[in-house]
Design an enzyme around this catalytic site. Structure first.
Site, mmCIF file in Angstrom:
data_model
loop_
_atom_site.group_PDB
_atom_site.id
_atom_site.type_symbol
_atom_site.label_atom_id
_atom_site.label_comp_id
_atom_site.label_asym_id
_atom_site.label_seq_id
_atom_site.Cartn_x
_atom_site.Cartn_y
_atom_site.Cartn_z
ATOM 1 N N ARG A 256 0.868 -1.174 0.000
ATOM 2 C CA ARG A 256 0.000 0.000 0.000
ATOM 3 C C ARG A 256 0.902 1.221 0.000
ATOM 4 O O ARG A 256 1.691 1.424 0.925
ATOM 5 C CB ARG A 256 -0.911 -0.021 1.227
ATOM 6 C CG ARG A 256 -1.835 1.195 1.387
ATOM 7 C CD ARG A 256 -1.261 2.135 2.395
ATOM 8 N NE ARG A 256 -2.205 3.102 2.922
ATOM 9 C CZ ARG A 256 -1.874 4.156 3.649
ATOM 10 N NH1 ARG A 256 -0.598 4.387 3.962
ATOM 11 N NH2 ARG A 256 -2.765 4.997 4.097
ATOM 12 N N ASP A 258 1.781 4.810 0.542
ATOM 13 C CA ASP A 258 1.285 5.906 1.365
ATOM 14 C C ASP A 258 1.446 7.239 0.645
ATOM 15 O O ASP A 258 2.458 7.476 -0.033
ATOM 16 C CB ASP A 258 2.061 5.931 2.686
ATOM 17 C CG ASP A 258 1.622 7.056 3.593
ATOM 18 O OD1 ASP A 258 0.480 7.005 4.072
ATOM 19 O OD2 ASP A 258 2.417 7.994 3.807
ATOM 20 N N ALA A 259 0.451 8.125 0.807
ATOM 21 C CA ALA A 259 0.517 9.500 0.280
ATOM 22 C C ALA A 259 1.026 9.535 -1.153
ATOM 23 O O ALA A 259 1.959 10.274 -1.478
ATOM 24 C CB ALA A 259 1.375 10.374 1.194
ATOM 25 N N GLU A 291 -2.923 4.918 -1.356
ATOM 26 C CA GLU A 291 -3.562 5.919 -0.503
ATOM 27 C C GLU A 291 -3.276 7.234 -1.189
ATOM 28 O O GLU A 291 -2.134 7.668 -1.270
ATOM 29 C CB GLU A 291 -2.991 5.886 0.910
ATOM 30 C CG GLU A 291 -3.756 6.749 1.913
ATOM 31 C CD GLU A 291 -3.150 8.135 2.068
ATOM 32 O OE1 GLU A 291 -3.919 9.078 2.341
ATOM 33 O OE2 GLU A 291 -1.940 8.269 1.939
ATOM 34 N N ASP A 310 -10.914 7.189 1.491
ATOM 35 C CA ASP A 310 -11.069 8.169 2.572
ATOM 36 C C ASP A 310 -12.400 8.902 2.466
ATOM 37 O O ASP A 310 -12.986 9.271 3.493
ATOM 38 C CB ASP A 310 -9.917 9.175 2.542
ATOM 39 C CG ASP A 310 -8.612 8.568 3.027
ATOM 40 O OD1 ASP A 310 -8.615 7.898 4.059
ATOM 41 O OD2 ASP A 310 -7.582 8.755 2.347
ATOM 42 N N ASP A 311 -12.886 9.128 1.239
ATOM 43 C CA ASP A 311 -14.174 9.804 1.073
ATOM 44 C C ASP A 311 -15.284 9.015 1.767
ATOM 45 O O ASP A 311 -16.162 9.591 2.423
ATOM 46 C CB ASP A 311 -14.513 9.957 -0.410
ATOM 47 C CG ASP A 311 -13.716 11.060 -1.087
ATOM 48 O OD1 ASP A 311 -12.818 11.636 -0.443
ATOM 49 O OD2 ASP A 311 -13.979 11.342 -2.273
ATOM 50 N N HIS A 380 -5.347 3.621 11.166
ATOM 51 C CA HIS A 380 -4.347 4.316 11.986
ATOM 52 C C HIS A 380 -4.464 5.819 11.829
ATOM 53 O O HIS A 380 -4.294 6.569 12.795
ATOM 54 C CB HIS A 380 -2.938 3.846 11.598
ATOM 55 C CG HIS A 380 -2.460 4.410 10.302
ATOM 56 N ND1 HIS A 380 -2.734 3.828 9.081
ATOM 57 C CD2 HIS A 380 -1.735 5.524 10.021
ATOM 58 C CE1 HIS A 380 -2.193 4.547 8.119
ATOM 59 N NE2 HIS A 380 -1.585 5.583 8.656
ATOM 60 N N ASP A 381 -4.745 6.291 10.606
ATOM 61 C CA ASP A 381 -4.782 7.727 10.339
ATOM 62 C C ASP A 381 -5.934 8.408 11.056
ATOM 63 O O ASP A 381 -5.740 9.331 11.847
ATOM 64 C CB ASP A 381 -4.928 7.974 8.830
ATOM 65 C CG ASP A 381 -3.620 8.382 8.176
ATOM 66 O OD1 ASP A 381 -2.741 8.893 8.883
ATOM 67 O OD2 ASP A 381 -3.479 8.173 6.969
ATOM 68 N N ASN A 385 -4.726 10.269 14.291
ATOM 69 C CA ASN A 385 -4.559 11.695 14.043
ATOM 70 C C ASN A 385 -5.586 12.546 14.778
ATOM 71 O O ASN A 385 -5.644 13.759 14.598
ATOM 72 C CB ASN A 385 -4.600 11.990 12.535
ATOM 73 C CG ASN A 385 -3.281 11.648 11.874
ATOM 74 O OD1 ASN A 385 -2.230 11.733 12.496
ATOM 75 N ND2 ASN A 385 -3.325 11.251 10.615
#
Length: 585
Positions: A256, A258-259, A291, A310-311, A380-381, A385
């Protein structure tokens, strides 16, 4: 028994029992010396273009560094083992020392994926995770996803501050113990994915600027750190080979990224996909996951397996909690309609203006299969966060979370849960790291300033409640409390998880090869009626209600699940979900 290895361009490659080839790209250095413990330094050969190489008489277990200037010796950026941490020596490894018990493993097709995200350090390292595999398999989990395990500063970290992407973090176990975990998962029919971070390096232990300034591009800096020059062939290859190293030598079933939005060289993604497709053995299922804040549907059309949605999470979170601060502002106007778009088309943001960033975001995604999107209620995010790391059950009505949990497993999207979620864990998950001195103070204060814009933390005393990321207690407090599994509530959530996954395997997973939305209808605020055409010529129907209002619904022909225990026929109760199937007309 069988062994696997991937031959890298960079780093230390064992060629014989007592011969190792060393290669370093150091375009900022005029000369480089190989320093092997207990031996005189050896000058490396230069190709005149920044590449230094040398074959030395040494074998596995050799401890070494590269001297890149008169007063600077550094670990290998492609080190495969850093037993003393990112500031210590690198160690030559023998990739064929580990004998695989399940070398014939081919993985699962993507429609089979049910993902369990975890943090290796909190679950007892690689050996600790291995001890949990039987219970995860019995539950119905088919894939575990490890938060980044690349070597980082200190002994505990989320992993996104890593600096040596080829070296598994020593606090979690040895390289062979990581291979044993992956092997054991495969024996039990569980895939293993790895979260990788290629858009920046962490603040401690990154020596690349000293000897390879060309590795970076300051014009591409992001909120995470200095931009990386993916347009340089050596840099692009360094990260592509890192993916191949994990897939081929460690037998991970996917990564995966990231960013991904911070990787500005779009061509790199195509080059990665082509190299993976050209390297992985025929018949083996390997998955490339993104992601990506950009909602780049084009990458999903071009062969990337799926994207974290994420949406979907954000729309659900607003509906469940009412929170509208920070990035939830993007979904505050009409979260019901946003969720309807997620269920019908994948992304909410498909090119329209984003009020949080002030820019247009995303591209059309309605033609993509629902399986291109990974749905989740927690990860985790979105948990870590938060200032106080609260789990969803601490923020929303339990019956509403139960309905959302059913949506997670019974929609055609690929479900993912976060460690402990299967028993309804209330243990917070905090942001944690292990830095010292001035850097630790900067991170501590930066964390508190980050939340100063939120109404609940505008008062300085309230900000002091935010745990110190560097404190060992913050890390320990994030460890899921397994004793909660044995409580009445814990057993009930485990039974629910097991029930929903059994229903998914029976009614949904076999029929996801060509799933298409058949439309989503908004019943009212917080309430939806969603339909999908499955492969078996049936329609999957979900009635979803995250409001206090009851709704009339049509006659149900084949009920497969209802979250409310006292539902009356023809009604959709408050905070509930009803799932059914019907034949295609």
């Amino acid at each position: 028994m069988q062994t696997f290895r991937f031959r890298k361009t960079f780093g230390a490659e064992l060629e014989a029992e007592e011969r190792t080839a060393f290669t370093l790209w150091a375009p900022s250095s005029e000369e480089v010396f190989l320093e092997i413990e207990g031996k005189p330094a050896q000058r490396m050969n230069s190709d005149g273009q920044g590449l230094f190489s040398l074959k030395a008489t040494c074998g596995a277990g050799t401890r070494y560094r590269f001297r890149v200037s008169d007063d600077q010796s550094v670990p290998d950026p492609a080190s495969c083992s850093q037993p003393d941490g990112v500031l210590g020596v690198s160690v030559v490894t023998d990739p064929e020392a580990y004998q695989w018990r399940c070398p014939e493993w081919q993985g699962w097709p993507w429609n089979e994926a049910v993902i369990y995200e975890l943090h290796a350090g909190l679950l007892g390292g690689y050996n600790g995770i291995e001890q949990l595999l039987d219970e995860l398999a019995a539950l119905g989990i088919t894939a575990i996803e490890l938060m980044p395990i690349n070597s980082f500063g200190g002994t505990r970290n989320w992993g996104y501050d890593g600096v040596l992407p080829y070296a598994p973090a020593a606090p979690y176990g040895s390289p062979d113990e990581l291979k044993s975990l992956i092997d054991a998962a495969h024996v039990r029919g569980i895939m293993v994915f790895l979260d990788v971070v290629y858009n920046h390096f962490g603040p401690e232990g990154n020596f690349l600027p000293v000897y390879a300034a060309a590795f970076f591009d300051h014009a591409k800096n992001s909120t995470w750190g200095t931009g990386i020059a993916f347009d340089k062939p050596e840099v692009a290859n360094f990260f592509i080979e890192n993916v191949l190293y994990w897939l081929m030598e460690y037998r991970f079933d996917g990564v995966r990224i990231d960013a991904a939005s911070a990787i500005s060289d779009h061509a790199w993604f195509g080059a990665l996909r082509e190299r993976v497709e050209g390297t992985v053995e025929p018949g083996r299922h390997v998955h490339l996951i993104l992601e990506n804040e950009n909602n780049d549907a084009g990458l999903l059309r071009d062969g990337f397996t799926a994207q974290w949605n994420d949406d979907g999470h954000n729309a659900l979170h607003v509906l469940l909690t009412g929170e509208r601060d920070g990035y939830y502002k993007m979904f505050a106007k009409d979260p019901t309609q946003d969720l309807a778009r997620v269920l019908a088309e994948g992304f909410v943001y498909q090119g329209q203006f984003n009020p949080y960033s002030g820019k247009n975001r995303g591209m059309a995604s309605g033609d993509l299969s629902a399986t291109k999107f990974i749905l989740f209620l927690q990860n985790h995010d979105q948990t870590g966060n938060r200032a106080l790391g609260e789990r969803l059950l601490a923020l929303a009505k339990p019956e509403a979370v139960k309905a959302a949990y059913a949506l997670l497993f019974l929609s055609p999207m690929i479900p993912m849960i976060f460690m402990g979620e299967e028993w309804g864990s209330l243990t917070p998950f905090y942001f944690f790291c292990d830095f010292h001195g001035e850097l630790a103070e900067q991170i501590r204060e930066g964390r508190r300033k980050e939340f100063a814009q939120f109404p609940a933390f505008q008062d300085e005393k309230n900000r002091e409640r935010i745990p110190d990321p560097n404190a060992l207690a913050t890390f320990e407090a994030s460890r899921p409390e397994r004793v909660a599994r044995e409580t009445e509530r814990g057993r009930a959530w485990l039974a629910l998880t097991r029930q929903l996954l059994a229903l998914r395997r029976e009614w949904i997973i076999p029929y996801l090869h060509d799933v298409q939305s058949a439309g989503v209808h908004v019943l009212g605020t917080g309430a939806l009626h969603a339909r999908w055409r499955l492969d078996n010529k049936k329609i999957l129907i979900l009635f979803i209600n995250f409001s206090e209002k009851k709704y009339e619904i049509p006659e149900i022909y084949h009920l497969i699940y209802e979250s409310s225990e006292n539902r009356r026929v023809g009604l959709l109760p408050a905070f509930s979900l009803v799932a059914c199937v019907e034949d295609v007309a």
